[in-house]
Scaffold this motif. Sequence first.
Motif, PDB file in Angstrom:
ATOM      1  N   SER A 146       4.281  17.156 -42.966  1.00 46.43           N
ATOM      2  CA  SER A 146       5.244  17.507 -43.998  1.00 46.43           C
ATOM      3  C   SER A 146       4.524  17.548 -45.332  1.00 46.43           C
ATOM      4  O   SER A 146       3.549  16.843 -45.545  1.00 46.43           O
ATOM      5  CB  SER A 146       6.392  16.489 -44.049  1.00 46.43           C
ATOM      6  OG  SER A 146       5.907  15.207 -44.358  1.00 46.43           O
ATOM      7  N   THR A 200       1.100  22.786 -44.819  1.00 49.81           N
ATOM      8  CA  THR A 200       1.065  23.472 -43.532  1.00 49.81           C
ATOM      9  C   THR A 200      -0.274  23.202 -42.860  1.00 49.81           C
ATOM     10  O   THR A 200      -1.323  23.160 -43.505  1.00 49.81           O
ATOM     11  CB  THR A 200       1.264  24.985 -43.700  1.00 49.81           C
ATOM     12  OG1 THR A 200       0.272  25.487 -44.627  1.00 49.81           O
ATOM     13  CG2 THR A 200       2.635  25.303 -44.246  1.00 49.81           C
ATOM     14  N   ASN A 240       4.309  23.554 -37.163  1.00 46.30           N
ATOM     15  CA  ASN A 240       3.543  22.599 -37.986  1.00 46.30           C
ATOM     16  C   ASN A 240       3.273  21.300 -37.244  1.00 46.30           C
ATOM     17  O   ASN A 240       3.340  20.208 -37.823  1.00 46.30           O
ATOM     18  CB  ASN A 240       4.287  22.315 -39.302  1.00 46.30           C
ATOM     19  CG  ASN A 240       3.365  22.287 -40.494  1.00 46.30           C
ATOM     20  OD1 ASN A 240       2.296  22.891 -40.497  1.00 46.30           O
ATOM     21  ND2 ASN A 240       3.790  21.583 -41.528  1.00 46.30           N
ATOM     22  N   THR A 241       2.947  21.431 -35.974  1.00 45.23           N
ATOM     23  CA  THR A 241       2.805  20.267 -35.112  1.00 45.23           C
ATOM     24  C   THR A 241       1.602  20.435 -34.181  1.00 45.23           C
ATOM     25  O   THR A 241       1.314  21.549 -33.727  1.00 45.23           O
ATOM     26  CB  THR A 241       4.080  20.069 -34.262  1.00 45.23           C
ATOM     27  OG1 THR A 241       5.207  19.914 -35.145  1.00 45.23           O
ATOM     28  CG2 THR A 241       3.976  18.817 -33.396  1.00 45.23           C
TER      29      THR A 241
END
Length: 129
Positions: free
Chosen positions: A25, A28, A77-78
């Motif tokens: 968070s 990116t 984003n993981t």
Amino acid sequence: QLQLVESGGGSVQPGGSLRLSCAASGFTLDRYAIGWFRQAPGKEREGVSCISPSGGTTVYADSVKGRFTISRDNAKNTVYLQMNSLKPEDTAVYYCAASTAGYSLSVQTMCVIWEYDYWGQGTQVTVSS
């Protein structure tokens, strides 16, 4: 605020599986190399698996090759770490980290701890019968 949050840890019997997630968070991930590191009690933190910004290059510690798989979904984003055939010696706190040097890292340097700038708080993995 740049933040990495790990999840998915827990307790599992030998031979079991877990999937760790590292969500970002405040930034990116697609420009960063991402690494999974672990630290067992009384031991130094060590690199487990790392992945280039594009996902095209992955690196694994010898101790987890063939059992762990790192992957990334930049749209979400993981970054993930699929851990199969877990052993008691895999017990540790697992951390994900992001490296701003992502594009310049080689296979030899991609999992070097001091290349990583941002760290999560860690998630405990315990493998025990």
